[in-house]
Design an enzyme around this catalytic site. Structure first.
Site, PDB file in Angstrom:
ATOM      1  N   GLU A   1      34.801  41.705  39.143  1.00 49.90           N
ATOM      2  CA  GLU A   1      34.199  42.526  40.200  1.00 49.90           C
ATOM      3  C   GLU A   1      35.190  42.899  41.296  1.00 49.90           C
ATOM      4  O   GLU A   1      36.245  42.291  41.434  1.00 49.90           O
ATOM      5  CB  GLU A   1      33.024  41.792  40.824  1.00 49.90           C
ATOM      6  CG  GLU A   1      33.249  40.305  41.098  1.00 49.90           C
ATOM      7  CD  GLU A   1      34.442  39.936  41.936  1.00 49.90           C
ATOM      8  OE1 GLU A   1      34.634  40.578  43.009  1.00 49.90           O
ATOM      9  OE2 GLU A   1      35.194  39.013  41.552  1.00 49.90           O
TER      10      GLU A   1
ATOM     11  N   GLU B   1      38.412  40.787  40.224  1.00 48.37           N
ATOM     12  CA  GLU B   1      38.764  41.953  39.388  1.00 48.37           C
ATOM     13  C   GLU B   1      38.699  41.645  37.896  1.00 48.37           C
ATOM     14  O   GLU B   1      39.073  42.483  37.075  1.00 48.37           O
ATOM     15  CB  GLU B   1      40.199  42.458  39.657  1.00 48.37           C
ATOM     16  CG  GLU B   1      40.504  42.908  41.039  1.00 48.37           C
ATOM     17  CD  GLU B   1      41.964  43.369  41.190  1.00 48.37           C
ATOM     18  OE1 GLU B   1      42.725  43.376  40.202  1.00 48.37           O
ATOM     19  OE2 GLU B   1      42.339  43.718  42.315  1.00 48.37           O
TER      20      GLU B   1
END
Lengths: 340, 340
Positions: free
Chosen positions: A163, A306
């Site tokens: 994310e 990420e």
């Protein structure tokens, strides 16, 4: 259970001392169970990065300004972020899904890796009102489920979730406190690297949010919609669908684990398809992984998100699968076994 | 030192929170130092597996019979061992060097990955006499140095070292005790998986060997030749040459670490080019790594040897290098930096 026993027996015939591949053997057995085969295959790997903005950032809980979320999405689409590098290293496809970023991406949106599933330009400030409506929550779940189905359809056999969302460790900490009954002081950490003053504020924000939204009989869906973020809910959706599809998913770090804890509470069989990429340097992660009774694959003091941890762990899961299918047995290799 | 500072500054400009890639950042900085550049490159990776038999196996210190060393070399040459699988996964070349296996390999010897540098069909039983003569010791060092030079010549930029040799954890434990002044009870472990009876015998073997060969002013070369193995000495040779050539080497597990401790004592600059692949499940490994002041990259409860830990860790080192060269800076990506 039958597969597990047969997989263990197959491992024990491989040309190595019994148990000497340690946790790689556990990974191989879990893959056999998920795929219901003694010949597990990792054909194609893909990491999903969900991005969204957070209304709670008004409270000054992050070291970085709100616009960084959109700027980093552009960085992903141009291939310059850490997750791009690690995905290239590991031969992993990458999809970037905007489920609520407060920005547009111009012709960045034309990238084949980009999905516009924007639900709203960020959640609401959950100190004042629920982060999202129930309709928005459902859309976020569906955005995640869709990606799991697309992956399955594309013959992806190992998925990673990660994310991007400035402010989202505040949501994750609130979720851990609510779902696992942990005090805010334990679940709140420094995120992207806040100072002591912001840290104290972040603890207060989580405490007040929990008080405000507490409800008898509240389940994970209640907490996800009240203090979650669109990217977190979408990751929960991925995991729920992946459990239905028996597709293994590598859970990245601190924020992804919050989505996973919620998913497991909504459907305990989610746990069977989860691999835990790494122990984040974000304070509460180790404690939460201990509560889940899991040991992550890596422990490199990372705290980037990420999907970077997932991308680094996926080749090790692939190695475990190939060990199961490609390694010779004592009999095949004419190697003497242990003496009596 | 200047490179280290510049590398840290370059890392701090990358699009990620400061320090958020944890130990991957340390790895990147070490690569910059070794290669003396801010653009480290891992062009080609190779793992060297040295194999030899051990006279000490007469004392019943292993769970497996002597012939397994030669059988496993054949397994390597046919591509069926764990190291073959992991090397293929990580796109790593493999060389297998016989420095003293008590067996021949028929047309297995024709394999392009095989090097016949057999010094003798196994070391002598070091409970009775020195494991090798000084001439044999020199040949083993040179067999290792040669492989480092061949690698450099072939444009290999990351080397792994591993081993195969039934009985060699006994040598490694004796070396750790001698070189680091640790009691045999602490350095001796279960190796391939011996029972309590064999474990007690193995401790006694190490104790008696240390008493027999103790000498005032003995250095690492003394201990290597008296209680070492040909494959261990060859790995020491690789590390000594790699330090001269500034070629980074990934040290595999317990036995390889014994070779590294000896190499560092012979030339302290060896430490600068070493990466530590993983913490083995063999008892003393963690303690030794702590004494060296290093943290290994992986910790997967493995204890197989063969360079398997090195092969699994090498892609992570490559990822660190590519992070340094491929990841965008805040300026390049137009991402806002931390707020004041």
């Amino acid at each position: 259970m039958r597969i597990q026993k047969l997989a263990q027996e197959k491992l024990n015939r491989k040309t190595k001392p019994l148990g000497s591949l340690g946790r790689l053997e556990d990974i191989a057995i879990q893959l056999c169970e998920i795929q219901q085969t003694l010949e597990p295959k990792i054909t194609k790997k893909r990491t999903l990065v969900f991005a969204a903005s957070h209304g709670i950032d008004e409270e000054g809980v992050s070291a970085y300004p709100r616009e960084v979320t959109g700027q980093m999405v552009l960085n992903f689409l141009r291939g310059g972020a850490a997750i791009n590098v690690f995905a290239r290293c590991g031969n992993i496809e990458l999809s970037v899904i905007d489920v609520g970023v407060d920005a547009g991406f111009g012709n960045g949106s034309d990238s084949p890796m980009f999905f516009n599933r924007k639900i709203r330009c960020g959640t609401r400030n959950f100190l004042k009102e629920p982060a999202m409506t129930f309709a928005e929550f459902s859309k976020a779940i569906e955005a995640g489920r869709e990606q799991a189905r697309l992956a399955k359809f594309a013959n992806v056999s190992l998925l990673g979730v990660g994310e991007m969302g400035i402010g989202n460790t505040t949501s994750a900490s609130a979720l851990f406190s609510a779902l696992l009954d942990l005090p805010a002081e334990e679940t709140v950490g420094r995120g992207t690297g806040i100072d002591d003053e912001r840290l104290a504020r972040k603890v207060q924000v989580v405490k007040r949010a929990l008080e405000k939204h507490r409800l008898d009989g509240a389940d994970a869906a209640h907490w996800l919609s009240h203090v979650g973020g669109f990217e977190i809910v979408a990751m929960t959706g991925v995991l729920l669908e992946a459990a239905d599809l028996r597709l293994p998913v590598v859970v990245d770090g601190f924020v992804s684990t919050a989505a996973a804890v919620a998913a497991i509470q909504l459907n305990p069989s989610v746990k069977e398809i989860c691999f835990w990429a790494h122990c984040s340097n974000e304070k509460a992660h180790k404690q939460v992984l201990d509560i889940l009774g899991t040991t992550p694959i890596l422990s490199l003091d990372m705290r980037l998100g990420e999907g970077t941890g997932a991308a680094l762990a996926m080749p090790l899961i692939e190695a475990a699968a190939r060990m199961m299918t490609e390694m010779a047995s004592f009999e095949e290799a004419n190697v003497s076994t242990k003496r009596a």
